[in-house]
Design a protein around this motif. Sequence first.
Motif, PDB file in Angstrom:
ATOM      1  N   PHE A 175       0.836  -1.194   0.000  1.00 23.75           N
ATOM      2  CA  PHE A 175       0.000   0.000   0.000  1.00 23.75           C
ATOM      3  C   PHE A 175       0.870   1.243   0.000  1.00 23.75           C
ATOM      4  O   PHE A 175       1.982   1.218   0.508  1.00 23.75           O
ATOM      5  N   THR A 176       0.357   2.308  -0.583  1.00 23.24           N
ATOM      6  CA  THR A 176       0.959   3.626  -0.402  1.00 23.24           C
ATOM      7  C   THR A 176      -0.109   4.512   0.217  1.00 23.24           C
ATOM      8  O   THR A 176      -1.302   4.358  -0.058  1.00 23.24           O
ATOM      9  N   PHE A 177       0.337   5.387   1.063  1.00 27.81           N
ATOM     10  CA  PHE A 177      -0.587   6.280   1.751  1.00 27.81           C
ATOM     11  C   PHE A 177      -0.293   7.720   1.349  1.00 27.81           C
ATOM     12  O   PHE A 177       0.863   8.113   1.231  1.00 27.81           O
ATOM     13  N   THR A 178      -1.343   8.470   1.127  1.00 29.43           N
ATOM     14  CA  THR A 178      -1.209   9.897   0.825  1.00 29.43           C
ATOM     15  C   THR A 178      -2.177  10.658   1.715  1.00 29.43           C
ATOM     16  O   THR A 178      -3.139  10.096   2.236  1.00 29.43           O
ATOM     17  N   ILE A 179      -1.903  11.924   1.866  1.00 30.11           N
ATOM     18  CA  ILE A 179      -2.785  12.765   2.666  1.00 30.11           C
ATOM     19  C   ILE A 179      -3.072  14.038   1.881  1.00 30.11           C
ATOM     20  O   ILE A 179      -2.191  14.590   1.218  1.00 30.11           O
ATOM     21  N   GLY A 180      -4.314  14.455   1.922  1.00 31.07           N
ATOM     22  CA  GLY A 180      -4.706  15.682   1.221  1.00 31.07           C
ATOM     23  C   GLY A 180      -4.245  16.914   1.981  1.00 31.07           C
ATOM     24  O   GLY A 180      -3.602  16.826   3.024  1.00 31.07           O
ATOM     25  N   VAL A 239      -7.828  15.244  10.087  1.00 33.07           N
ATOM     26  CA  VAL A 239      -6.580  14.901   9.388  1.00 33.07           C
ATOM     27  C   VAL A 239      -6.583  13.421   9.021  1.00 33.07           C
ATOM     28  O   VAL A 239      -6.220  13.051   7.894  1.00 33.07           O
ATOM     29  N   TYR A 240      -6.988  12.550   9.941  1.00 32.36           N
ATOM     30  CA  TYR A 240      -7.039  11.119   9.629  1.00 32.36           C
ATOM     31  C   TYR A 240      -8.022  10.824   8.499  1.00 32.36           C
ATOM     32  O   TYR A 240      -7.817   9.894   7.722  1.00 32.36           O
ATOM     33  N   SER A 241      -9.076  11.612   8.390  1.00 32.70           N
ATOM     34  CA  SER A 241     -10.043  11.379   7.327  1.00 32.70           C
ATOM     35  C   SER A 241      -9.460  11.704   5.950  1.00 32.70           C
ATOM     36  O   SER A 241      -9.970  11.258   4.922  1.00 32.70           O
ATOM     37  N   LEU A 242      -8.368  12.468   5.914  1.00 28.87           N
ATOM     38  CA  LEU A 242      -7.735  12.829   4.642  1.00 28.87           C
ATOM     39  C   LEU A 242      -6.773  11.756   4.129  1.00 28.87           C
ATOM     40  O   LEU A 242      -6.348  11.821   2.988  1.00 28.87           O
ATOM     41  N   ILE A 243      -6.444  10.793   4.957  1.00 29.13           N
ATOM     42  CA  ILE A 243      -5.489   9.748   4.552  1.00 29.13           C
ATOM     43  C   ILE A 243      -6.164   8.796   3.556  1.00 29.13           C
ATOM     44  O   ILE A 243      -7.249   8.291   3.789  1.00 29.13           O
ATOM     45  N   LYS A 244      -5.497   8.594   2.450  1.00 30.89           N
ATOM     46  CA  LYS A 244      -5.984   7.686   1.396  1.00 30.89           C
ATOM     47  C   LYS A 244      -4.933   6.607   1.173  1.00 30.89           C
ATOM     48  O   LYS A 244      -3.733   6.863   1.213  1.00 30.89           O
TER      49      LYS A 244
END
Length: 138
Positions: free
Chosen positions: A108-113, A129-134
């Motif tokens: 997996f790769t994780f990104t944040i808006g 902030v946690y809700s922005l993690i994809k």
Amino acid sequence: MAHTPFGYEIVNGRIEIHAREAEQLRLLIQSYLSGKSLANAAKDSGINRSHGGIVRILTDERYLGNGIFPRLISKEQFEQLKEERIKRAKKLGRLNRIKAEETFKPIFTFTIGNVEARYDNPTKQAEFVYSLIKEEVT
């Protein structure tokens, strides 16, 4: 103390030499240095331990003595044991083995808006902030 090493016992709160086990240790060392296998040396000395347990006994530096443990073997004997173990390992091809390097590749790769909203409540800010993690499967 969680474990008293083979060859020692606790008497009145002090670590002392356990006479029978110390003699078994001397026989183990003598048998091993005379060329016997670990299993046969242990059997001859009357020590009922696993192969790994015997190796731990033969590699335990506490037998050399320190401020807590009395000396059971000499530095020369300890060095002879070390040399013998290396000699046998070399003869069996167990030295200089190159272990394949393990690589880890996450799936997996994780990104944040962009964190544009600011909250006075730290809990709400963390939730945002946690809700922005994809995450994406790679």
